[in-house]
Design an enzyme around this catalytic site. Structure first.
Site, PDB file in Angstrom:
ATOM      1  CE  LYS A  42      -5.685  -1.113   2.551  1.00 56.33           C
ATOM      2  NZ  LYS A  42      -5.496  -1.865   3.780  1.00 56.33           N
ATOM      3  CG  ASP A  82      -0.348  -0.188   2.505  1.00 59.51           C
ATOM      4  OD1 ASP A  82       0.614   0.547   2.789  1.00 59.51           O
ATOM      5  OD2 ASP A  82      -0.796  -1.048   3.285  1.00 59.51           O
TER       6      ASP A  82
END
Length: 169
Positions: A129, A109
């Site tokens: 994210k 991420d």
């Protein structure tokens, strides 16, 4: 079941107070070794008096608790790797070896540092994210994992820090 001390790693399995696996703060193996739990031998006064009870008492019977296979029939497997605080010099050797394998699909991420991402030799996919869109990004991560496993690849889920701190593993 014995109580676990608070200083022991949360993800290590314990049976009868015995350590059932090894702990590495940055890499968790896909599947640990089977846990063997010893059970008491048969009662000497049981119906099977004709059997050699002395032999049964020498070696207690064992129950093997099976874990999922190390890989899928097509060879696909997944490993959870923690990137530590972000400095490549602080990675474990096992984490470095996994990240530098050119055949691996690494899924990270946006919080993983660029220095760690630069070490990756294989394909890397980074989920974006951001606050308010975590669910969409998490679904994307799940889809990438399913896709890689379906292709028989070694999928590496790369997370920041130690993935088992605060129960995130």
């Amino acid at each position: 079941r014995p109580r676990r001390s608070s200083h022991l790693p949360r993800h290590t399995a314990y049976l009868d107070g015995a350590d059932a696996g090894t702990h590495s703060p940055s890499v968790v193996r896909s599947t640990p070794s089977p846990i063997i739990k010893k059970t008491p031998s048969a009662d000497p006064g049981s119906k099977n008096k004709n059997k050699n009870n002395a032999e049964q008492q020498k070696e207690p019977s064992q129950i093997i608790i099976n874990h999922p296979p190390k890989s899928l029939p097509n060879g696909g497997r997944i490993t959870l790797v923690g990137s530590g605080p972000g400095d490549p010099n602080l990675l474990t050797v096992a984490a470095y070896n996994i990240l530098s394998d050119p055949d691996n699909l690494v899924i990270a991420d946006r919080l993983v540092s660029s220095e760690i991402l630069d070490l990756i030799k294989g394909e890397v996919r980074v989920a974006n994210k951001v606050p308010g869109c975590q669910h969409r990004a998490q679904d994307e991560i799940y889809e990438w994992c399913r896709e890689g496993l379906g292709q028989g690849r070694h999928v590496v889920r790369l997370k920041i820090g130690d993935p088992f701190v605060f129960g995130r593993g």
